[in-house]
Design an enzyme around this catalytic site. Structure first.
Site, short mmCIF file in Angstrom:
data_model
loop_
_atom_site.label_atom_id
_atom_site.label_comp_id
_atom_site.label_asym_id
_atom_site.label_seq_id
_atom_site.Cartn_x
_atom_site.Cartn_y
_atom_site.Cartn_z
N GLY A 354 0.82 -1.20 0.00
CA GLY A 354 0.00 0.00 0.00
C GLY A 354 0.85 1.25 0.00
O GLY A 354 1.79 1.35 0.76
N THR A 355 0.47 2.24 -0.85
CA THR A 355 1.27 3.42 -1.06
C THR A 355 0.34 4.53 -1.54
O THR A 355 -0.73 4.26 -2.04
CB THR A 355 2.34 3.15 -2.14
OG1 THR A 355 3.13 2.02 -1.76
CG2 THR A 355 3.27 4.34 -2.35
N VAL A 356 0.77 5.82 -1.41
CA VAL A 356 0.04 6.90 -2.06
C VAL A 356 0.95 7.57 -3.07
O VAL A 356 2.16 7.68 -2.87
CB VAL A 356 -0.48 7.95 -1.06
CG1 VAL A 356 -1.55 7.35 -0.17
CG2 VAL A 356 0.64 8.54 -0.21
N MET A 436 1.08 3.17 -7.80
CA MET A 436 1.50 2.65 -6.51
C MET A 436 1.08 1.20 -6.34
O MET A 436 0.25 0.68 -7.07
CB MET A 436 0.91 3.50 -5.40
CG MET A 436 -0.54 3.86 -5.60
SD MET A 436 -0.97 5.32 -4.64
CE MET A 436 -2.39 5.90 -5.53
#
Length: 534
Positions: A354-356, A436
């Site tokens: 998970g990333t932004v 992402m």
């Protein structure tokens, strides 16, 4: 950049958006608006990126936080600059120390895999070098949403519930109690439409804003982090935090059909995307919806990952040069391995994550590609009491095998999954892009670049197109909307095909600039993505 506006191979949920004074594209509407607000106040794209990134730690805590790492590519005054905002392993940690403590591999949660968080330092560094507005102004939206709250959006609520279920099952020690108090204050995940807030996070953001992040690395916040981790046998100390500084680095590139595609150098995995594109540019692709096109893309990314997982680590510890990995001769050699049947290289096993990601642009020509992440959702599960600071678990990517390039060492930076992308042509900016999602990221970069350059899709169509993801060996995930006849053809070519939910295929944003200065933006249909324009 030219687009065939009539060419939409898949139904587009929305159209690309156009503007000329400012644009912010990211996965959360409130954060996008916060960034655009800074441009309207007289700030630039760098100010917008910082405000958006800080706001995202509050309005999308499921994927990033104050204790994250961050990377940026910044185009300003005719030049592209790279910032590596990743932190290193603590000075007191070692393979021997972990083995003595009973570990045979790096744990995923808890105090052990925590590395120095780089995000607050990266915000301050970007502001100091390129920003226009006061740093304290940039964090005001984040502070406001943390203090007064905001309603949970559908994608956020779904992800939060999954994370809560996972942490409730797996995080049982008392060191994790603060995570539940902060992110599940009612004894459950916040529901869609429900308002969530954190006074602790607001107070922490105020300290970071007032001190230009110094409080996080050398002040009261550093003291609190140090004291809590010491209490539970952690390795990160206030001395590690005080020694940290983000690093300005020279971006790396390959030329793909007349366009320069840029990534940050290792310890990030952007070089994987560049190696794959270097292989793929030796082929001609006449049709997007062709089994042969997808087959070659998948095979190229497998070969690139085989090398990436072997060589990428802290650049000071790499035994293979970037120049060698991106050389035309090496690309030719790897390209020859691609035949009509699926390869079985020797890669690692890419997990989900998970990333932004966010892109910003202003009317003056400044553009920013920025990415920020805890790693695997909320990260380590450790939240420092009274601060709202959730710490990342990037150390999980280290190996305890002392013969491996990416083995754990004191003060070393690990192989890093988060990567911002940028494209130029003829020394002029085309714009920032990113997808992402842990080890999906270089695969998403390759697909977005080819959708844009080879198949002339506009930014929104390039993001809407169904994606594939190589997992390991011959295993390939296809998005549920993938054409069935192509899936069947890939199966006949030896790929082990599995149709999977859209949540595993990354979330992207794009902003392109036309030669006459018009901004063209696309956002991710797989989440609550938004392009805010002016």
């Amino acid at each position: 950049m030219e687009f065939d506006s009539a060419y939409y191979p898949y139904p587009s949920k929305r159209n690309a958006l156009f503007a000329n004074k400012g644009m912010v594209a990211t996965s959360q509407p409130l954060a996008a608006q916060a960034g655009l607000e800074m441009i309207k106040k007289g700030g630039n794209a760098i100010d917008a990126a910082i405000a958006t990134a800080a706001c995202l730690t509050v309005v999308e805590p499921t994927t990033n936080g104050i204790g994250s790492d961050a990377f940026a590519l910044v185009w300003t005054k005719g030049e592209l600059h790279g910032l590596n905002g990743s932190g290193s392993a603590p000075k007191s940690i070692s393979i021997e120390a972990l083995q003595k403590a009973g570990y045979s591999e790096m744990p995923l949660y808890g105090v052990v895999p925590i590395t120095v968080p780089g995000a607050p330092g990266a915000w301050a560094e970007l502001s100091e070098r390129f920003g226009r507005l006061p740093f304290s102004e940039l964090l005001k939206p984040a502070i406001e949403y943390a203090r007064n709250g905001y309603p949970i959006t559908p994608s956020l609520g779904t992800t939060w519930q999954k994370a809560y279920n996972n942490y409730k099952k797996n995080l049982n020690g008392e060191e994790f109690a603060n995570w539940f108090q902060t992110f599940a204050p009612e004894g459950r995940a916040p529901r869609i439409g429900e308002v969530w807030k954190s006074e602790d996070m607001a107070a922490t953001m105020e300290l970071i804003a007032e001190s230009k992040a110094d409080a996080f690395y050398r002040g009261v916040l550093a003291e609190k982090i140090d004291a809590f981790l010491k209490q539970y046998g952690g390795y990160l100390t206030k001395e590690d935090l005080a020694a940290y500084k983000p690093e300005w680095v020279q971006p790396i590139k390959v030329n793909y059909r007349g366009y320069d595609v840029w990534e940050l150098p290792p310890n990030g995995q952007g070089i994987v995307a560049l190696m794959a594109l270097n292989i793929l540019k030796g082929f001609e692709f006449t049709s997007k919806d062709s089994p042969d096109t997808y087959h070659k893309q998948i095979e190229a990314i497998k070969l690139a990952f085989a090398d990436g997982k072997k060589y990428i680590t802290d650049p000071a510890k790499m035994n293979m040069s970037v120049e060698a990995l991106l050389s035309e001769a090496y690309a030719d050699e790897r390209r020859k391995l691609i035949g009509q049947q699926a390869l079985l290289p020797e890669p690692g096993t890419p997990p989900k994550g998970g990333t932004v990601y966010l892109s910003t642009a202003d009317g003056e020509g400044n553009m920013v590609s920025f990415i920020q992440s805890n790693y695997l959702g909320f990260g380590s599960g450790i939240v420092i009491p009274g601060t709202g600071i959730g710490l990342q678990n990037r150390g999980n990517n280290f190996t305890l095998d002392p013969t491996h390039e990416n083995c754990l060492e004191p003060g070393k930076k690990t192989y890093h999954t988060i990567i911002p992308g940028f494209m130029t042509k003829g020394n002029q900016p085309v714009g920032p892009f990113g997808v992402m999602g842990a080890f999906m990221q270089p695969q998403g970069h390759v697909q977005v670049v080819m959708n844009t350059i080879d198949f002339q899709l506009n930014p929104q169509a390039a993001l809407d197109a169904p994606r594939w993801q190589w997992r390991d060996g011959k295993s390939v995930w296809l998005e549920h909307s993938f054409p069935e006849h192509i899936a069947e053809a890939l199966g006949r070519m030896g790929h082990q095909v599995q149709v999977s939910p859209a949540s595993g295929f990354g979330r992207g944003q794009i902003i392109w600039r036309t030669p006459d200065g018009v901004l063209v933006g696309g956002t991710e249909p797989r989440t609550d993505g938004t392009v805010s324009i002016w």
